[in-house]
Design a protein around this motif. Sequence first.
Motif, PDB file in Angstrom:
ATOM      1  N   SER A  26       0.827  -1.204   0.000  1.00  0.00           N
ATOM      2  CA  SER A  26       0.000   0.000   0.000  1.00  0.00           C
ATOM      3  C   SER A  26       0.863   1.256   0.000  1.00  0.00           C
ATOM      4  N   VAL A  29       2.212   1.661  -3.570  1.00  0.00           N
ATOM      5  CA  VAL A  29       1.178   2.180  -4.464  1.00  0.00           C
ATOM      6  C   VAL A  29       0.920   3.656  -4.161  1.00  0.00           C
ATOM      7  N   ASN A  35       2.618   0.381  -9.948  1.00  0.00           N
ATOM      8  CA  ASN A  35       1.394   0.833 -10.572  1.00  0.00           C
ATOM      9  C   ASN A  35       0.385  -0.307 -10.568  1.00  0.00           C
ATOM     10  N   THR A  36      -0.820  -0.030 -10.105  1.00  0.00           N
ATOM     11  CA  THR A  36      -1.838  -1.077 -10.045  1.00  0.00           C
ATOM     12  C   THR A  36      -2.440  -1.389 -11.408  1.00  0.00           C
ATOM     13  N   VAL A  41       0.896  -6.794 -10.397  1.00  0.00           N
ATOM     14  CA  VAL A  41       0.744  -5.988  -9.179  1.00  0.00           C
ATOM     15  C   VAL A  41      -0.711  -5.983  -8.744  1.00  0.00           C
ATOM     16  N   ARG A  42      -1.632  -5.857  -9.698  1.00  0.00           N
ATOM     17  CA  ARG A  42      -3.052  -5.840  -9.363  1.00  0.00           C
ATOM     18  C   ARG A  42      -3.505  -7.167  -8.764  1.00  0.00           C
ATOM     19  N   TRP A  45      -2.167  -7.247  -5.249  1.00  0.00           N
ATOM     20  CA  TRP A  45      -2.936  -6.281  -4.458  1.00  0.00           C
ATOM     21  C   TRP A  45      -4.308  -6.854  -4.094  1.00  0.00           C
ATOM     22  N   ASN A  46      -4.993  -7.452  -5.070  1.00  0.00           N
ATOM     23  CA  ASN A  46      -6.315  -8.022  -4.808  1.00  0.00           C
ATOM     24  C   ASN A  46      -6.236  -9.180  -3.823  1.00  0.00           C
TER      25      ASN A  46
END
Length: 96
Positions: A26, A29, A35-36, A41-42, A45-46
């Motif tokens: 976090s 980001v 970068n999400t 990375v996404r 992150w999820n």
Amino acid sequence: MRALLEVILLALQLYVYLIVASAILSWLVAFNVVNTRNDFVRSIWNFLDAVTEPALRPIRRILPNLGGVDISPVILILLIIFIQKLIVDYLLPAAF
């Protein structure tokens, strides 16, 4: 009984690592280091959000607004350490 308590301790320690990873991601980001929009990375992150958010949400509801500083991961880690200490000190010696 002892094996079950050891597995619980291991799961709690892994959860602490996931909380730390979520907090670090976090920050990365927020400071635009990662970068999400990147699929990898996404997905990370999820995953971290899905794993840690159910435990952090009740703590965030109780805490007052500190102006953008989120200390709920620290409180959750302290709570997990307290639970681990209880297991080691009171339940594991009796599990012989």
